[in-house]
Design a protein around this motif. Structure first.
Motif, short mmCIF file in Angstrom:
data_model
loop_
_atom_site.label_atom_id
_atom_site.label_comp_id
_atom_site.label_asym_id
_atom_site.label_seq_id
_atom_site.Cartn_x
_atom_site.Cartn_y
_atom_site.Cartn_z
N UNK A 67 0.82 -1.22 0.00
CA UNK A 67 0.00 0.00 0.00
C UNK A 67 0.85 1.27 0.00
N UNK A 68 2.02 1.22 0.65
CA UNK A 68 2.86 2.42 0.77
C UNK A 68 3.78 2.64 -0.43
N UNK A 69 3.64 1.81 -1.48
CA UNK A 69 4.46 1.95 -2.66
C UNK A 69 5.69 1.07 -2.67
N UNK A 70 5.97 0.42 -1.54
CA UNK A 70 7.10 -0.50 -1.48
C UNK A 70 6.72 -1.87 -1.99
N UNK A 71 7.60 -2.82 -1.76
CA UNK A 71 7.39 -4.20 -2.20
C UNK A 71 7.62 -5.15 -1.04
N UNK A 72 6.90 -6.27 -1.05
CA UNK A 72 7.18 -7.36 -0.12
C UNK A 72 7.77 -8.51 -0.92
N UNK A 73 9.01 -8.84 -0.61
CA UNK A 73 9.68 -9.95 -1.28
C UNK A 73 9.33 -11.26 -0.59
N UNK A 74 8.92 -12.24 -1.41
CA UNK A 74 8.64 -13.58 -0.90
C UNK A 74 9.86 -14.43 -1.20
#
Length: 294
Positions: A67-74
């Motif tokens: 939501x904040x424009x970042x990414x979540x790496x899996x």
């Protein structure tokens, strides 16, 4: 009546060993995808055709927009937040960190802003994989005993999830409740066990049809609401892994591919294997919500 057929052309000659997890990042107008085995996060800026990649210190299979424009790496043993501009990475939580046999595989954000994600054995050990849902920051295991969990995607209204255990050749459909949790057991929906290629990654379009990569067959098929093939995208390489819609109007279908396991003579025949390909089928994608962690 002939089957609608489209041809995919090379978008980025990334030559991934195992390209996977294409994700459209609407906030930055970028497409992100991973090379799992070479531990790289690739990106394409659609408007300018600029490309690049980040080198990582562990295998990663997906970069989900936040939501904040970042990414979540899996990743293979953790979930991490990354700033796509600075490349700064910080661990969010462990992910099967106590099991050195497994790594992450498929993943997609559902209609509620939660992330479904899967694991599999690094050496494709039978039954070593599991399926999870990351809902508001809490990781919940949904299913275990899977070998190569793939094709995670969701109906436009969130009534169903789809997934496959690739070696079975069967795509399953799973009913969901109003909060996006599975209800009962999944049911067989489309059987590819007698066809060329194995079901891999998938995405749903704006009409609720599913686009499924057939690993080994060099094509992505479009399936209607009853699981029947109603169109196909042909590629010049044999191992498509996952499709995703991108571009300003979600009018482009991007497809990751791989060269993993190809003998040298086949790589010579498929020099662009592992590249990112693109088709324009005249059908728009379905916008996916960013991942909510709280």
């Amino acid at each position: 009546m002939s089957l609608p057929t489209w041809t995919a052309s090379l978008a980025v000659d990334s030559r991934c060993e195992l390209g996977e997890g294409p994700q459209w990042h609407a906030a930055s107008q970028r497409l992100y995808w991973c090379d799992i085995l070479d531990a790289r996060l690739h990106w394409l800026e659609v408007a300018s055709d600029a490309t690049g990649h980040h080198e990582l210190d562990h295998m990663v299979s997906l970069a989900a927009p936040l939501e904040d424009g970042g990414l979540l790496l899996v990743g293979e043993d953790r979930l991490s937040r990354v700033d796509p501009h600075s490349g700064t990475v910080e661990t969010f939580c462990d992910f099967e960190a106590d099991n050195p046999l497994t790594r992450s595989n498929d993943g997609r954000v559902d209609r509620h802003g939660s992330l479904w994600l899967s694991t599999m054995g690094k050496a494709v050990e039978p039954g070593a994989g599991s399926l999870y849902r990351l809902h508001r920051g809490e990781l919940v295991k949904l299913r275990s005993g899977l070998t190569i969990p793939n094709a995670l995607c969701f109906s436009p209204g969130g009534e169903f999830a789809w997934f496959t255990d690739t070696p079975t050749g069967v795509v399953m459909r799973w009913a969901l409740d109003h909060q996006g949790w599975p209800v009962g057991d999944p049911a067989p929906w489309a059987d590819f066990s007698a066809l060329e290629g194995n079901p891999d990654g998938a995405v749903v379009d704006s009409e609720g049809h599913l686009w499924l990569a057939l690993w080994g067959a060099g094509r992505v098929v479009r399936l209607d609401h009853d699981g029947r093939i109603v169109g196909e995208v042909c590629l010049p390489v044999s191992q498509p892994s996952c499709p995703a819609f991108g571009g300003n109007g979600l009018e482009r279908l991007y497809i990751t591919t791989a060269r993993e396991g190809l003998p040298a003579d086949q790589v010579a025949r498929e020099p662009r294997a592992g590249g990112l390909f693109m088709a324009t089928p005249g059908i728009r994608g379905l916008a996916e919500p960013p991942l909510r962690l709280t």
